[in-house]
Scaffold this motif. Structure first.
Motif, PDB file in Angstrom:
ATOM      1  N   ARG A   1      -2.580 -11.233  -3.330  1.00  0.00           N
ATOM      2  CA  ARG A   1      -1.339 -11.995  -3.258  1.00  0.00           C
ATOM      3  C   ARG A   1      -0.257 -11.144  -2.622  1.00  0.00           C
ATOM      4  N   ARG A   2       0.542 -11.766  -1.789  1.00  0.00           N
ATOM      5  CA  ARG A   2       1.666 -11.049  -1.209  1.00  0.00           C
ATOM      6  C   ARG A   2       2.776 -10.932  -2.250  1.00  0.00           C
ATOM      7  N   LEU A   3       3.523  -9.850  -2.175  1.00  0.00           N
ATOM      8  CA  LEU A   3       4.628  -9.639  -3.106  1.00  0.00           C
ATOM      9  C   LEU A   3       5.731 -10.646  -2.808  1.00  0.00           C
ATOM     10  N   GLY A   4       6.349 -11.195  -3.851  1.00  0.00           N
ATOM     11  CA  GLY A   4       7.365 -12.226  -3.698  1.00  0.00           C
ATOM     12  C   GLY A   4       8.779 -11.673  -3.727  1.00  0.00           C
TER      13      GLY A   4
ATOM     14  N   GLY B   1       4.109  -8.678   2.011  1.00  0.00           N
ATOM     15  CA  GLY B   1       5.127  -9.305   1.178  1.00  0.00           C
ATOM     16  C   GLY B   1       5.628 -10.554   1.868  1.00  0.00           C
ATOM     17  N   THR B   2       6.210 -11.446   1.103  1.00  0.00           N
ATOM     18  CA  THR B   2       6.772 -12.659   1.693  1.00  0.00           C
ATOM     19  C   THR B   2       8.043 -12.309   2.449  1.00  0.00           C
TER      20      THR B   2
ATOM     21  N   ALA C   1      17.779  -0.248   2.012  1.00  0.00           N
ATOM     22  CA  ALA C   1      17.660  -0.417   3.462  1.00  0.00           C
ATOM     23  C   ALA C   1      16.887   0.693   4.180  1.00  0.00           C
ATOM     24  N   PRO C   2      17.221   1.965   4.038  1.00  0.00           N
ATOM     25  CA  PRO C   2      16.494   2.974   4.829  1.00  0.00           C
ATOM     26  C   PRO C   2      15.002   3.027   4.505  1.00  0.00           C
ATOM     27  N   LEU C   3      14.664   2.999   3.230  1.00  0.00           N
ATOM     28  CA  LEU C   3      13.256   3.045   2.843  1.00  0.00           C
ATOM     29  C   LEU C   3      12.533   1.770   3.239  1.00  0.00           C
ATOM     30  N   ALA C   4      13.201   0.637   3.116  1.00  0.00           N
ATOM     31  CA  ALA C   4      12.577  -0.646   3.450  1.00  0.00           C
ATOM     32  C   ALA C   4      12.309  -0.767   4.944  1.00  0.00           C
ATOM     33  N   VAL C   5      13.217  -0.254   5.755  1.00  0.00           N
ATOM     34  CA  VAL C   5      13.010  -0.320   7.207  1.00  0.00           C
ATOM     35  C   VAL C   5      11.768   0.474   7.590  1.00  0.00           C
ATOM     36  N   TRP C   6      11.610   1.665   7.023  1.00  0.00           N
ATOM     37  CA  TRP C   6      10.418   2.469   7.317  1.00  0.00           C
ATOM     38  C   TRP C   6       9.163   1.790   6.782  1.00  0.00           C
ATOM     39  N   ALA C   7       9.241   1.244   5.572  1.00  0.00           N
ATOM     40  CA  ALA C   7       8.076   0.567   4.997  1.00  0.00           C
ATOM     41  C   ALA C   7       7.691  -0.650   5.833  1.00  0.00           C
ATOM     42  N   PHE C   8       8.671  -1.422   6.275  1.00  0.00           N
ATOM     43  CA  PHE C   8       8.381  -2.592   7.097  1.00  0.00           C
ATOM     44  C   PHE C   8       7.759  -2.160   8.419  1.00  0.00           C
ATOM     45  N   ALA C   9       8.309  -1.112   9.015  1.00  0.00           N
ATOM     46  CA  ALA C   9       7.783  -0.641  10.299  1.00  0.00           C
ATOM     47  C   ALA C   9       6.335  -0.197  10.168  1.00  0.00           C
ATOM     48  N   VAL C  10       6.011   0.502   9.102  1.00  0.00           N
ATOM     49  CA  VAL C  10       4.641   0.991   8.929  1.00  0.00           C
ATOM     50  C   VAL C  10       3.690  -0.152   8.612  1.00  0.00           C
ATOM     51  N   THR C  11       4.074  -1.032   7.686  1.00  0.00           N
ATOM     52  CA  THR C  11       3.148  -2.088   7.264  1.00  0.00           C
ATOM     53  C   THR C  11       3.035  -3.219   8.270  1.00  0.00           C
ATOM     54  N   GLN C  12       4.051  -3.446   9.077  1.00  0.00           N
ATOM     55  CA  GLN C  12       4.041  -4.601   9.967  1.00  0.00           C
ATOM     56  C   GLN C  12       3.856  -4.235  11.437  1.00  0.00           C
ATOM     57  N   LEU C  13       4.505  -3.191  11.870  1.00  0.00           N
ATOM     58  CA  LEU C  13       4.553  -2.916  13.296  1.00  0.00           C
ATOM     59  C   LEU C  13       3.575  -1.833  13.741  1.00  0.00           C
ATOM     60  N   VAL C  14       3.311  -0.840  12.897  1.00  0.00           N
ATOM     61  CA  VAL C  14       2.492   0.291  13.305  1.00  0.00           C
ATOM     62  C   VAL C  14       1.020   0.051  13.002  1.00  0.00           C
ATOM     63  N   THR C  15       0.725  -0.523  11.835  1.00  0.00           N
ATOM     64  CA  THR C  15      -0.671  -0.747  11.491  1.00  0.00           C
ATOM     65  C   THR C  15      -1.276  -1.810  12.396  1.00  0.00           C
ATOM     66  N   ARG C  16      -2.584  -1.834  12.431  1.00  0.00           N
ATOM     67  CA  ARG C  16      -3.262  -2.804  13.294  1.00  0.00           C
ATOM     68  C   ARG C  16      -2.867  -4.216  12.906  1.00  0.00           C
ATOM     69  N   ARG C  17      -2.742  -5.075  13.897  1.00  0.00           N
ATOM     70  CA  ARG C  17      -2.369  -6.465  13.661  1.00  0.00           C
ATOM     71  C   ARG C  17      -3.584  -7.215  13.123  1.00  0.00           C
ATOM     72  N   ARG C  18      -3.569  -7.497  11.867  1.00  0.00           N
ATOM     73  CA  ARG C  18      -4.603  -8.323  11.271  1.00  0.00           C
ATOM     74  C   ARG C  18      -3.957  -9.112  10.136  1.00  0.00           C
ATOM     75  N   HIS C  19      -4.622 -10.114   9.704  1.00  0.00           N
ATOM     76  CA  HIS C  19      -4.074 -10.950   8.657  1.00  0.00           C
ATOM     77  C   HIS C  19      -4.131 -10.240   7.315  1.00  0.00           C
ATOM     78  N   HIS C  20      -3.372 -10.775   6.391  1.00  0.00           N
ATOM     79  CA  HIS C  20      -3.357 -10.245   5.032  1.00  0.00           C
ATOM     80  C   HIS C  20      -4.759 -10.360   4.438  1.00  0.00           C
ATOM     81  N   PRO C  21      -5.248  -9.323   3.768  1.00  0.00           N
ATOM     82  CA  PRO C  21      -6.603  -9.375   3.206  1.00  0.00           C
ATOM     83  C   PRO C  21      -6.767 -10.545   2.233  1.00  0.00           C
ATOM     84  N   GLU C  22      -7.908 -11.168   2.297  1.00  0.00           N
ATOM     85  CA  GLU C  22      -8.201 -12.296   1.417  1.00  0.00           C
ATOM     86  C   GLU C  22      -8.220 -11.844  -0.038  1.00  0.00           C
ATOM     87  N   GLY C  23      -7.750 -12.699  -0.916  1.00  0.00           N
ATOM     88  CA  GLY C  23      -7.790 -12.418  -2.340  1.00  0.00           C
ATOM     89  C   GLY C  23      -6.594 -11.637  -2.858  1.00  0.00           C
TER      90      GLY C  23
END
Length: 98
Positions: A63-66, A26-27, A39-61
């Motif tokens: 679109r990130r959520l706005g 997401g943007t 807030a509580p759900l978003a913090v967990w979602a951000f942690a999983v999608t950004q911090l826990v998963t492997r560091r790689r770029h957004h998949p090609e093709g």
């Protein structure tokens, strides 16, 4: 004093959104609104999608959520969470549900 730690966690995540590396799924506005509305759900979602998963770029093709999607999804999640807690409180009572 009881709500200081959750507030610091949300502010820390918002700091990562603003000053950290670009988010993948997401943007910055998406995560800003998610952390504000759900807030509580978003913090967990951000942690999983950004911090826990492997560091790689957004998949090609893909679109990130706005920002509008973040606002709408955050409001929807906050309403669903409130209804779920109210229903659970009705079923099991006030002693078990915070």
């Amino acid at each position: 004093m009881e709500g200081v730690l959750p507030l610091l966690v949300v502010l820390g995540v918002l700091g990562l959104v603003v000053a950290g590396p670009p988010p993948r799924w997401g943007t910055r506005w998406f995560w800003f609104w998610m952390c504000g509305a759900a807030a509580p759900l978003a913090v967990w979602a951000f942690a999983v999608t950004q911090l826990v998963t492997r560091r790689r770029h957004h998949p090609e093709g893909l679109r990130r959520l706005g920002g509008w999607a973040g606002l709408g999804l955050g409001l929807l999640l906050s309403v669903v969470t409130a209804l779920a807690v109210a229903g659970l409180r009705r079923v099991v009572g006030d002693e078990l549900v915070p």
